[in-house]
Design a protein around this motif. Structure first.
Motif, PDB file in Angstrom:
ATOM      1  N   MET A   1       0.844  -1.188   0.000  1.00 25.44           N
ATOM      2  CA  MET A   1       0.000   0.000   0.000  1.00 25.44           C
ATOM      3  C   MET A   1       0.886   1.246   0.000  1.00 25.44           C
ATOM      4  SD  MET A   1      -2.816   0.927   2.835  1.00 25.44           S
ATOM      5  CE  MET A   1      -4.020   2.125   2.532  1.00 25.44           C
ATOM      6  N   PRO A   2       0.658   2.182  -0.914  1.00 26.04           N
ATOM      7  CA  PRO A   2       1.490   3.394  -0.967  1.00 26.04           C
ATOM      8  C   PRO A   2       1.202   4.306   0.220  1.00 26.04           C
ATOM      9  CG  PRO A   2      -0.295   3.527  -2.554  1.00 26.04           C
ATOM     10  CD  PRO A   2      -0.358   2.153  -1.951  1.00 26.04           C
ATOM     11  N   GLU A   3       2.208   5.125   0.536  1.00 18.81           N
ATOM     12  CA  GLU A   3       2.036   6.095   1.615  1.00 18.81           C
ATOM     13  C   GLU A   3       1.011   7.144   1.205  1.00 18.81           C
ATOM     14  OE1 GLU A   3       5.731   7.825   2.750  1.00 18.81           O
ATOM     15  OE2 GLU A   3       6.545   5.925   3.444  1.00 18.81           O
ATOM     16  N   PRO A   4       0.216   7.636   2.151  1.00 14.85           N
ATOM     17  CA  PRO A   4      -0.747   8.697   1.840  1.00 14.85           C
ATOM     18  C   PRO A   4      -0.042   9.980   1.414  1.00 14.85           C
ATOM     19  CG  PRO A   4      -1.183   7.723   3.999  1.00 14.85           C
ATOM     20  CD  PRO A   4       0.133   7.188   3.531  1.00 14.85           C
ATOM     21  N   GLU A   5      -0.778  10.845   0.745  1.00 13.66           N
ATOM     22  CA  GLU A   5      -0.265  12.148   0.322  1.00 13.66           C
ATOM     23  C   GLU A   5       0.090  12.986   1.544  1.00 13.66           C
ATOM     24  OE1 GLU A   5       0.226  13.570  -2.798  1.00 13.66           O
ATOM     25  OE2 GLU A   5      -0.017  11.499  -3.445  1.00 13.66           O
ATOM     26  N   PRO A   6       1.133  13.825   1.435  1.00 16.74           N
ATOM     27  CA  PRO A   6       1.468  14.733   2.537  1.00 16.74           C
ATOM     28  C   PRO A   6       0.315  15.703   2.808  1.00 16.74           C
ATOM     29  CG  PRO A   6       3.218  14.701   0.898  1.00 16.74           C
ATOM     30  CD  PRO A   6       2.060  13.954   0.311  1.00 16.74           C
ATOM     31  N   LYS A   7       0.306  16.242   4.009  1.00 18.96           N
ATOM     32  CA  LYS A   7      -0.673  17.253   4.411  1.00 18.96           C
ATOM     33  C   LYS A   7       0.070  18.547   4.708  1.00 18.96           C
ATOM     34  CE  LYS A   7      -3.909  14.109   6.577  1.00 18.96           C
ATOM     35  NZ  LYS A   7      -4.775  13.930   7.740  1.00 18.96           N
ATOM     36  N   THR A   8      -0.685  19.591   4.992  1.00 16.88           N
ATOM     37  CA  THR A   8      -0.107  20.867   5.385  1.00 16.88           C
ATOM     38  C   THR A   8      -0.483  21.143   6.830  1.00 16.88           C
ATOM     39  OG1 THR A   8      -0.306  21.679   3.135  1.00 16.88           O
ATOM     40  CG2 THR A   8      -0.020  23.329   4.857  1.00 16.88           C
ATOM     41  N   CYS A   9       0.497  21.546   7.630  1.00 18.91           N
ATOM     42  CA  CYS A   9       0.252  21.872   9.035  1.00 18.91           C
ATOM     43  C   CYS A   9      -0.706  23.062   9.119  1.00 18.91           C
ATOM     44  CB  CYS A   9       1.566  22.193   9.739  1.00 18.91           C
ATOM     45  SG  CYS A   9       1.370  22.653  11.478  1.00 18.91           S
ATOM     46  N   ALA A  10      -1.737  22.922   9.929  1.00 16.96           N
ATOM     47  CA  ALA A  10      -2.740  23.979  10.074  1.00 16.96           C
ATOM     48  C   ALA A  10      -2.184  25.222  10.760  1.00 16.96           C
ATOM     49  CB  ALA A  10      -3.934  23.455  10.870  1.00 16.96           C
ATOM     50  N   SER A  11      -1.080  25.084  11.477  1.00 17.35           N
ATOM     51  CA  SER A  11      -0.516  26.224  12.192  1.00 17.35           C
ATOM     52  C   SER A  11       0.608  26.906  11.417  1.00 17.35           C
ATOM     53  CB  SER A  11       0.006  25.769  13.554  1.00 17.35           C
ATOM     54  OG  SER A  11       0.617  26.829  14.240  1.00 17.35           O
ATOM     55  N   CYS A  12       1.621  26.144  11.014  1.00 20.17           N
ATOM     56  CA  CYS A  12       2.805  26.772  10.401  1.00 20.17           C
ATOM     57  C   CYS A  12       2.811  26.703   8.881  1.00 20.17           C
ATOM     58  CB  CYS A  12       4.087  26.149  10.942  1.00 20.17           C
ATOM     59  SG  CYS A  12       4.422  24.486  10.345  1.00 20.17           S
ATOM     60  N   GLY A  13       1.933  25.903   8.290  1.00 18.19           N
ATOM     61  CA  GLY A  13       1.853  25.826   6.841  1.00 18.19           C
ATOM     62  C   GLY A  13       2.920  24.969   6.187  1.00 18.19           C
ATOM     63  N   ARG A  14       3.740  24.283   6.987  1.00 18.68           N
ATOM     64  CA  ARG A  14       4.754  23.399   6.401  1.00 18.68           C
ATOM     65  C   ARG A  14       4.136  22.049   6.043  1.00 18.68           C
ATOM     66  NH1 ARG A  14       8.267  26.093  10.234  1.00 18.68           N
ATOM     67  NH2 ARG A  14       9.923  27.122   9.073  1.00 18.68           N
ATOM     68  N   ARG A  15       4.798  21.369   5.130  1.00 19.60           N
ATOM     69  CA  ARG A  15       4.335  20.055   4.686  1.00 19.60           C
ATOM     70  C   ARG A  15       4.549  19.034   5.803  1.00 19.60           C
ATOM     71  NH1 ARG A  15       6.911  20.086   0.281  1.00 19.60           N
ATOM     72  NH2 ARG A  15       8.822  19.250   1.157  1.00 19.60           N
ATOM     73  N   ILE A  16       3.548  18.176   6.012  1.00 25.72           N
ATOM     74  CA  ILE A  16       3.640  17.081   6.971  1.00 25.72           C
ATOM     75  C   ILE A  16       3.734  15.796   6.164  1.00 25.72           C
ATOM     76  CG2 ILE A  16       2.569  15.868   8.903  1.00 25.72           C
ATOM     77  CD1 ILE A  16       0.756  18.334   9.315  1.00 25.72           C
ATOM     78  N   GLU A  17       4.848  15.126   6.284  1.00 26.03           N
ATOM     79  CA  GLU A  17       5.030  13.847   5.605  1.00 26.03           C
ATOM     80  C   GLU A  17       4.454  12.744   6.479  1.00 26.03           C
ATOM     81  OE1 GLU A  17       6.155  13.538   2.580  1.00 26.03           O
ATOM     82  OE2 GLU A  17       6.928  15.572   2.301  1.00 26.03           O
ATOM     83  N   TRP A  18       3.878  11.746   5.845  1.00 32.94           N
ATOM     84  CA  TRP A  18       3.318  10.599   6.550  1.00 32.94           C
ATOM     85  C   TRP A  18       4.411   9.895   7.331  1.00 32.94           C
ATOM     86  CZ3 TRP A  18       4.048   5.298   6.551  1.00 32.94           C
ATOM     87  CH2 TRP A  18       3.040   4.538   7.145  1.00 32.94           C
TER      88      TRP A  18
END
Length: 125
Positions: A1-18
């Protein structure tokens, strides 16, 4: 199963990697760190976002601003605007995640999660 898509932190706006430790609760991950979870998005943060957009809308098409312009506008005469520089950069990153602006360095669009040094902000074309 592939890793989910990254998200964006709701506070700092940086990318959150799975990360594996978040596997069972990835749908609910909103923040990249405990610091961001504690900070969240304050009224000042929202004011900075609106100010960035207002300043850009006052400029001719394609013009940029420095985050310091938003920091100075929000701080006014009563406060030290330097304290608002990192919050202004966070506001810009959140606006990138929302698709409203781009962050540039040397005229080229850069990844807001990894950009270091002076940045400029412009409306997304």
């Amino acid at each position: 199963m592939p890793e989910p898509e990254p998200k964006t932190c709701a506070s700092c706006g940086r990318r959150i990697e799975w990360r594996k430790k978040w596997a069972r609760d990835w749908e609910n991950v909103r923040y990249c760190s405990e610091e961001c979870r504690r900070r969240k998005v304050t009224a000042v943060d929202q004011h900075l976002e609106r100010t960035v957009l207002d300043l850009l809308e006052q400029r001719r098409g394609g013009a940029t601003i420095c985050p310091s312009e938003a920091a100075r506008a929000v701080a006014g005469d009563d406060a030290d605007w330097h304290d608002l520089m990192e919050p202004a950069r966070r506001a810009a990153r959140r606006l990138v995640a929302a698709g409203e602006v781009e962050i540039t360095q040397g005229g080229s669009v850069v990844d807001p999660s990894t950009a270091k040094g002076p940045i400029r902000i412009r409306l997304t074309p």
